[in-house]
Design a protein around this motif. Sequence first.
Motif, mmCIF file in Angstrom:
data_model
loop_
_atom_site.group_PDB
_atom_site.id
_atom_site.type_symbol
_atom_site.label_atom_id
_atom_site.label_comp_id
_atom_site.label_asym_id
_atom_site.label_seq_id
_atom_site.Cartn_x
_atom_site.Cartn_y
_atom_site.Cartn_z
ATOM 1 N N ARG A 54 -27.750 82.549 -5.102
ATOM 2 C CA ARG A 54 -28.676 81.460 -4.813
ATOM 3 C C ARG A 54 -28.940 81.327 -3.319
ATOM 4 O O ARG A 54 -30.058 80.995 -2.905
ATOM 5 C CB ARG A 54 -28.130 80.150 -5.382
ATOM 6 N N ALA A 55 -27.924 81.583 -2.496
ATOM 7 C CA ALA A 55 -28.126 81.540 -1.045
ATOM 8 C C ALA A 55 -29.086 82.641 -0.597
ATOM 9 O O ALA A 55 -29.921 82.428 0.287
ATOM 10 C CB ALA A 55 -26.788 81.677 -0.321
ATOM 11 N N ALA A 56 -28.986 83.812 -1.227
ATOM 12 C CA ALA A 56 -29.881 84.922 -0.889
ATOM 13 C C ALA A 56 -31.326 84.624 -1.279
ATOM 14 O O ALA A 56 -32.266 85.180 -0.691
ATOM 15 C CB ALA A 56 -29.410 86.203 -1.571
ATOM 16 N N LEU A 57 -31.516 83.737 -2.255
ATOM 17 C CA LEU A 57 -32.858 83.405 -2.729
ATOM 18 C C LEU A 57 -33.488 82.242 -1.974
ATOM 19 O O LEU A 57 -34.609 81.850 -2.279
ATOM 20 C CB LEU A 57 -32.817 83.070 -4.226
ATOM 21 N N ILE A 58 -32.783 81.680 -0.993
ATOM 22 C CA ILE A 58 -33.321 80.545 -0.236
ATOM 23 C C ILE A 58 -34.651 80.889 0.450
ATOM 24 O O ILE A 58 -35.595 80.092 0.391
ATOM 25 C CB ILE A 58 -32.284 80.036 0.792
ATOM 26 N N PRO A 59 -34.780 82.064 1.121
ATOM 27 C CA PRO A 59 -36.081 82.385 1.738
ATOM 28 C C PRO A 59 -37.236 82.396 0.729
ATOM 29 O O PRO A 59 -38.346 81.966 1.044
ATOM 30 C CB PRO A 59 -35.849 83.778 2.336
ATOM 31 N N CYS A 116 -46.067 81.125 -8.044
ATOM 32 C CA CYS A 116 -45.293 81.621 -9.185
ATOM 33 C C CYS A 116 -44.499 82.876 -8.835
ATOM 34 O O CYS A 116 -43.567 83.236 -9.556
ATOM 35 C CB CYS A 116 -46.234 81.938 -10.348
ATOM 36 N N LEU A 117 -44.878 83.532 -7.731
ATOM 37 C CA LEU A 117 -44.233 84.791 -7.364
ATOM 38 C C LEU A 117 -42.724 84.657 -7.146
ATOM 39 O O LEU A 117 -41.959 85.483 -7.640
ATOM 40 C CB LEU A 117 -44.903 85.379 -6.123
ATOM 41 N N PRO A 118 -42.258 83.619 -6.413
ATOM 42 C CA PRO A 118 -40.801 83.493 -6.243
ATOM 43 C C PRO A 118 -40.049 83.385 -7.563
ATOM 44 O O PRO A 118 -38.973 83.950 -7.714
ATOM 45 C CB PRO A 118 -40.660 82.206 -5.417
ATOM 46 N N LEU A 119 -40.635 82.659 -8.512
ATOM 47 C CA LEU A 119 -39.990 82.529 -9.818
ATOM 48 C C LEU A 119 -39.923 83.871 -10.526
ATOM 49 O O LEU A 119 -38.902 84.223 -11.139
ATOM 50 C CB LEU A 119 -40.739 81.509 -10.671
ATOM 51 N N LEU A 120 -41.005 84.652 -10.426
ATOM 52 C CA LEU A 120 -41.031 85.963 -11.067
ATOM 53 C C LEU A 120 -40.015 86.908 -10.429
ATOM 54 O O LEU A 120 -39.414 87.736 -11.110
ATOM 55 C CB LEU A 120 -42.444 86.555 -10.962
ATOM 56 N N LEU A 121 -39.814 86.766 -9.106
ATOM 57 C CA LEU A 121 -38.842 87.618 -8.420
ATOM 58 C C LEU A 121 -37.407 87.233 -8.780
ATOM 59 O O LEU A 121 -36.509 88.080 -8.758
ATOM 60 C CB LEU A 121 -39.031 87.510 -6.903
ATOM 61 N N MET A 123 -36.408 86.115 -11.743
ATOM 62 C CA MET A 123 -36.100 86.403 -13.148
ATOM 63 C C MET A 123 -35.255 87.671 -13.334
ATOM 64 O O MET A 123 -34.275 87.641 -14.085
ATOM 65 C CB MET A 123 -37.407 86.486 -13.951
ATOM 66 N N PRO A 124 -35.582 88.803 -12.669
ATOM 67 C CA PRO A 124 -34.719 89.987 -12.840
ATOM 68 C C PRO A 124 -33.292 89.752 -12.372
ATOM 69 O O PRO A 124 -32.342 90.256 -12.974
ATOM 70 C CB PRO A 124 -35.418 91.058 -11.992
ATOM 71 N N VAL A 125 -33.132 88.955 -11.291
ATOM 72 C CA VAL A 125 -31.796 88.670 -10.783
ATOM 73 C C VAL A 125 -30.992 87.872 -11.795
ATOM 74 O O VAL A 125 -29.842 88.203 -12.123
ATOM 75 C CB VAL A 125 -31.885 87.909 -9.441
ATOM 76 N N PHE A 126 -31.603 86.822 -12.322
ATOM 77 C CA PHE A 126 -30.895 85.981 -13.283
ATOM 78 C C PHE A 126 -30.621 86.735 -14.587
ATOM 79 O O PHE A 126 -29.569 86.566 -15.208
ATOM 80 C CB PHE A 126 -31.703 84.710 -13.573
ATOM 81 N N PHE A 127 -31.565 87.574 -14.993
ATOM 82 C CA PHE A 127 -31.368 88.342 -16.217
ATOM 83 C C PHE A 127 -30.226 89.345 -16.042
ATOM 84 O O PHE A 127 -29.427 89.565 -16.956
ATOM 85 C CB PHE A 127 -32.666 89.061 -16.587
ATOM 86 N N SER A 128 -30.149 89.932 -14.850
ATOM 87 C CA SER A 128 -29.055 90.867 -14.564
ATOM 88 C C SER A 128 -27.710 90.146 -14.555
ATOM 89 O O SER A 128 -26.709 90.664 -15.065
ATOM 90 C CB SER A 128 -29.287 91.553 -13.215
ATOM 91 N N LEU A 129 -27.687 88.950 -13.973
ATOM 92 C CA LEU A 129 -26.470 88.147 -13.965
ATOM 93 C C LEU A 129 -25.983 87.883 -15.384
ATOM 94 O O LEU A 129 -24.804 88.043 -15.704
ATOM 95 C CB LEU A 129 -26.728 86.811 -13.260
ATOM 96 N N THR A 250 -23.354 76.029 -12.475
ATOM 97 C CA THR A 250 -23.307 76.153 -11.015
ATOM 98 C C THR A 250 -24.710 76.312 -10.436
ATOM 99 O O THR A 250 -25.054 75.707 -9.415
ATOM 100 C CB THR A 250 -22.436 77.355 -10.600
ATOM 101 N N SER A 251 -25.525 77.119 -11.097
ATOM 102 C CA SER A 251 -26.901 77.321 -10.647
ATOM 103 C C SER A 251 -27.704 76.025 -10.737
ATOM 104 O O SER A 251 -28.488 75.705 -9.834
ATOM 105 C CB SER A 251 -27.560 78.418 -11.494
#
Length: 323
Positions: A54-59, A116-121, A123-129, A250-251
């Motif tokens: 989540r910290a990495a996704l702040i930008p 909507c682009l940040p949300l789309l980016l 999704m792969p991270v959360f799905f991988s998690l 946590t998220s």
Amino acid sequence: MDIGAFFGTILWPIKWVVELILVAWHWLLTNIGMDPAAGLTWVLSIVGLTLVVRAALIPIFVRQIKNQRRMLEIAPQLKKIQEKYKGKKDQFSREAMSRETMDLYKKTGTNPLSSCLPLLLQMPVFFSLFQVLNGAQGGHAGVGPLNATLAKQFGNSSLFGIAPLHQSFQGALNAHPQQVAVMVIAACMVVLMTGSQFLTQLQIVSKNMSPETKASPQFKQQRILLYLLPFVFLFSGFAFPLGVMFYWLTSNIWTMGQQFLVIRNLPTPGSDAAKAREARLARKGKLIQEDGAVVLSLEEEPKKTTQRVQPVGKNRAKKQTGK
């Protein structure tokens, strides 16, 4: 090539990084004296993993906020274009409306899809998690640092020694005998997950929307989703393993705190949160108007110094008046 294998190939590098962070947290906690096979060690590793991601996704989140603000700024101009061609359904009018809208986007450097682009980016991270955590709890080796030994250790770990992290409420309910401890912990987790999700959305709907947005039909739909989505999480959460629910909770807590800070410091113009921020700045004497003038609060207004008038004697008064 089937769809599963296709997505597996795309997500492979992301899952590798996720496993690296999870194993790194587990190594760190183990080296400070925690039991490597304990459920609490793996739960804290999941929490650490979530915080790093989540910290990495702040930008990306900050970029999303900026894009939303730009869209709000050009909303009046978009409305003028829509009113200009209101009721005109011929092809020429539709093309002209589309052309003027795109010219406005180009001129102001905005894009309706950019929010909507940040949300789309993400999704792969959360799905991988989800895949890494779910697979590891089944004892399956990952694609990277999460080897078979660690995966089996993760899959056999239990919280407080009574609640396996790979178990879900549904699985505990169908077990023979039923695992009551897992059901109680899972039920509490589902309630916390649902409540945090609801409060996060409630913050936006109740405090961070302008009056124009609240008067739109889209706002009514969002209000419906505000009360509908928690029920979706409430029922789907009973199928999540405990380890995945710790990640999700946590998220959600991170999102709730992050949203609180954004609403407090960067509220939507015209919203209740913006008015509250202006009131706070005014009390501190830091509110700056559009013309650059600083608005001081009543407590900080410069005090006017008045000179005391000395009493004048009768003889002296006559001399001053020349009488």
